[in-house]
Design an enzyme around this catalytic site. Structure first.
Site, PDB file in Angstrom:
ATOM      1  N   ASP A 131     -27.799  56.698  39.521  1.00 15.42           N
ATOM      2  CA  ASP A 131     -26.726  55.842  40.030  1.00 15.42           C
ATOM      3  C   ASP A 131     -26.191  56.419  41.336  1.00 15.42           C
ATOM      4  OD1 ASP A 131     -24.300  54.329  40.388  1.00 15.42           O
ATOM      5  OD2 ASP A 131     -24.372  53.859  38.259  1.00 15.42           O
ATOM      6  N   SER A 157     -22.560  48.588  40.902  1.00 14.08           N
ATOM      7  CA  SER A 157     -23.543  49.003  39.903  1.00 14.08           C
ATOM      8  C   SER A 157     -23.782  47.969  38.814  1.00 14.08           C
ATOM      9  CB  SER A 157     -23.096  50.315  39.242  1.00 14.08           C
ATOM     10  OG  SER A 157     -23.087  51.364  40.169  1.00 14.08           O
ATOM     11  N   HIS A 203     -20.806  51.590  30.089  1.00 12.23           N
ATOM     12  CA  HIS A 203     -20.566  51.538  31.533  1.00 12.23           C
ATOM     13  C   HIS A 203     -21.511  50.519  32.158  1.00 12.23           C
ATOM     14  CE1 HIS A 203     -19.595  53.370  35.549  1.00 12.23           C
ATOM     15  NE2 HIS A 203     -18.438  53.526  34.923  1.00 12.23           N
ATOM     16  N   THR A 250     -24.209  50.385  34.201  1.00 17.80           N
ATOM     17  CA  THR A 250     -25.674  50.437  34.129  1.00 17.80           C
ATOM     18  C   THR A 250     -26.205  50.161  32.734  1.00 17.80           C
ATOM     19  OG1 THR A 250     -25.880  51.900  36.044  1.00 17.80           O
ATOM     20  CG2 THR A 250     -27.688  51.931  34.447  1.00 17.80           C
ATOM     21  N   ASP A 265     -23.258  59.148  41.068  1.00 16.80           N
ATOM     22  CA  ASP A 265     -22.370  58.169  41.692  1.00 16.80           C
ATOM     23  C   ASP A 265     -20.924  58.637  41.681  1.00 16.80           C
ATOM     24  OD1 ASP A 265     -21.812  55.271  42.556  1.00 16.80           O
ATOM     25  OD2 ASP A 265     -20.629  55.394  40.720  1.00 16.80           O
ATOM     26  N   ASP A 319     -29.585  52.324  41.961  1.00 15.30           N
ATOM     27  CA  ASP A 319     -28.994  50.989  42.047  1.00 15.30           C
ATOM     28  C   ASP A 319     -28.481  50.705  43.451  1.00 15.30           C
ATOM     29  OD1 ASP A 319     -27.109  52.984  41.704  1.00 15.30           O
ATOM     30  OD2 ASP A 319     -25.947  51.937  40.172  1.00 15.30           O
ATOM     31  N   HIS A 320     -28.013  51.749  44.130  1.00 17.68           N
ATOM     32  CA  HIS A 320     -27.452  51.610  45.466  1.00 17.68           C
ATOM     33  C   HIS A 320     -27.331  53.002  46.074  1.00 17.68           C
ATOM     34  CE1 HIS A 320     -23.773  53.272  43.816  1.00 17.68           C
ATOM     35  NE2 HIS A 320     -23.858  52.384  42.837  1.00 17.68           N
ATOM     36  N   HIS A 344     -19.836  52.776  48.222  1.00 19.30           N
ATOM     37  CA  HIS A 344     -21.295  52.673  48.205  1.00 19.30           C
ATOM     38  C   HIS A 344     -21.827  52.445  49.614  1.00 19.30           C
ATOM     39  CE1 HIS A 344     -21.139  51.118  43.764  1.00 19.30           C
ATOM     40  NE2 HIS A 344     -20.805  52.390  43.883  1.00 19.30           N
TER      41      HIS A 344
END
Length: 552
Positions: free
Chosen positions: A89, A139, A200, A202, A365, A406-407, A482
């Site tokens: 993440d 996310s 969460h 994800t 993350d 994811d990013h 992000h």
């Protein structure tokens, strides 16, 4: 009169610019010129292996790489019995590179030439991460893409872009299923392992259909949404896809009635249960597993005491919220990501039809959001250890393994640092604008923005190597954001070559499903049903082939 004292770490020494009075522009330029000469003079004597001076060193290395690349011309078209997705993440490309250097430096090397386990994967692609309504994604929407194969709006999980965040009445009819469900429906065992809460963003996209990622328990939901029939994410974990074989992470407080003391922190009210409906979801799960070899554990000791051969279902909730950072982990009570992955695969692989496993290094993350680069990078290194462990427990001939993010984040490192410079160290120069040193790692925005007497903080006066140091940022924000650039996709195993080029993020689960003959792509499986598979290869040969791949 004002005293100017600036310092910078250069080549392991301190360079001091000092003057008892005011320094005019010409003197500043002269001082910076002298400093630059010292820097570049020192850089003329870099510390690197003597062998690297020989051109043959690089040529022979390239030839070995070329020879290995040529073996990839014979594509692995086996059917994937097992499929594993490792999701870092917030693990953008700069994070991958910095984690690589850190991994090497943790082993006493300069770091740049080190290989992460994911670096060894033969196929690499780029993923376009935008949400349907966001250029820079979150996310939740991204998880819906790489798990359900459908791009979605930010803040929503397991629903299409027709659903609107926080509007409960847009849920029904817009649900989309995930690859975890496709695998379960095909008779495979399935698992979720994360360092965040199991509810969460994800992990929740693997099983939930929710228009708001923050509806962790019914205690986090507005009354209107509850009255309209929407379910919280924790409840959906146990109801939507019955009997998920392995679930490990944090999130205990979302499973218990409000004000129920936590088993590990009974005296700390902030960890108490949050549910309004009075349900004990852990108790309900435990009751349902009495005759199914199901076990609930909440600490590392009990987890590692299990014999995977005697476990068919496992629920491990190791914290009320997210698991602690790896650097702060209590090794007596909290398992590492690698340990959780080890147990998960040993349980899941007993199924002759194979398994699907989602593994999230979720606190990479969080470290970035908090401006704590050291925490983030150590989380990434730990996830790479887990990838290594998974590789030892599986074979590239029947297991498709994909590693992606994811990013990204607005995290960077630069400043013309020398080979072997600590990834958390200073750049070998001072700013030619404010004449202050700066760390190689910086953020575009975040909590690390700080002014002292109206100017940027002098980082040489603080301990920038400590675990929770806030790296300086250009724009002040309470939480760093992000980043919007593409992220990498690393893949190995059956059909890994289909993850190539620059792809939309929602393409990922379609490839994984195609490789495993689950979901909507099955025609090619029937056509190849008579082709050789790993089941015809002896265990010894499969093991030797896997070892050969790891060593190459």
């Amino acid at each position: 009169m004002k005293t100017i004292l600036e310092s910078s770490e250069i080549l392991g020494t301190r360079v001091i610019l000092q003057n008892g009075g005011l320094i005019d522009d010409k003197m500043k330029v002269a001082a910076l010129f002298i400093l630059g000469c010292l820097v570049w003079g020192g850089m003329a004597k870099p510390e690197f292996p003597e062998s690297e001076k020989d051109p043959d060193f690089w040529k022979e290395w390239a030839q070995r790489t070329l020879k290995n690349a040529l073996t990839l011309q014979d594509l692995n078209r086996n059917i994937a019995k097992n499929i594993i997705l490792f999701l870092g993440d917030g693990m953008g490309v700069p994070t991958v590179t910095a984690a690589r250097i850190l991994k090497g430096q943790m082993s006493g090397h300069s770091g740049e030439e080190t290989q992460l386990e994911m670096d060894k994967f033969p196929f690499v692609a780029l993923s376009k991460t935008y949400n349907t309504n966001a250029q820079v994604p979150d996310s939740a929407g991204t998880a819906t893409a790489y798990l359900c194969g459908v791009k979605a709006n930010e803040g929503t999980v397991g629903v299409s872009a027709a659903a609107v965040r926080s509007q409960c009445n847009t849920t029904r009819g817009n649900e989309v299923s995930s690859i975890l469900k496709w695998a379960k429906d095909a008779g495979k065992s399935v698992g979720i392992v994360t360092t965040t809460r199991v509810n969460h963003a994800t992990p929740s996209a693997a099983y939930a259909h929710c228009v708001d990622r923050d509806w962790y328990s019914d205690g986090d939901m507005p009354t209107e949404a509850l009255q309209s029939g929407c379910k919280d994410i924790a409840r959906q974990l146990f109801e939507n896809i019955p009997n998920i074989d392995v679930i490990m992470g944090g999130g205990r407080r979302s499973m218990y009635p409000r004000n129920t003391p936590d088993v590990e922190y009974p005296g700390d009210k902030k960890h108490n249960g949050t549910r309004k409906d009075g349900r004990n979801l852990v108790g309900e799960w435990t009751d349902s597993m009495k005759d199914k070899k199901g076990y609930y554990v909440w600490n590392r000791k009990d987890l590692l005491a299990l014999n995977p051969n005697n476990v068919d279902y496992l629920l491990g909730l190791f914290e009320p919220g997210d698991l602690p950072y790896e650097l702060e982990r209590n090794k007596e009570t909290d398992p590492s990501l690698t340990e959780m992955v080890d147990v998960a695969i040993k349980i899941l692989k007993k199924n002759e039809r194979g398994f699907y496993l989602l593994v999230e290094g979720g606190r990479i993350d969080h470290g970035h959001h908090e401006g704590k680069a050291k925490q983030a990078l150590h989380e990434a290194v730990e996830m790479d250890r887990a990838i290594t462990r998974a590789g030892l427990l599986t074979s590239i001939y029947d297991t498709l393994t994909v590693v992606t993010a994811d990013h990204s984040h607005v995290f960077s490192f630069g400043g013309y640092t020398q080979r072997g410079n600590s990834i958390f160290g200073l750049a070998p120069m001072v700013s030619d604008i404010d004449q202050k040193p700066f760390t190689s790692i910086l953020y575009g925005n975040g909590p690390g923005f700080k002014l002292v007497n109206g100017t940027r903080e002098n980082v040489s006066t603080v301990d920038y190597a400590q675990n929770n140091y806030l790296a300086q940022s250009a724009v002040p924000l309470s939480m760093e954001t992000h980043g919007g650039e593409d992220v990498a996709i690393f893949s190995k195993g059956p059909m890994a070559h289909l993850l190539h080029g620059v792809q939309e993020q929602h393409y990922i689960p379609h490839v994984m499903a195609y490789a495993a003959c689950i979901g909507q792509n099955k025609d090619h499986c029937r056509a190849n049903s008579g082709s050789p598979s790993l089941s015809h290869i002896s265990p010894t040969l499969a093991f030797l082939l896997s070892v050969k791949w790891l060593l190459c």
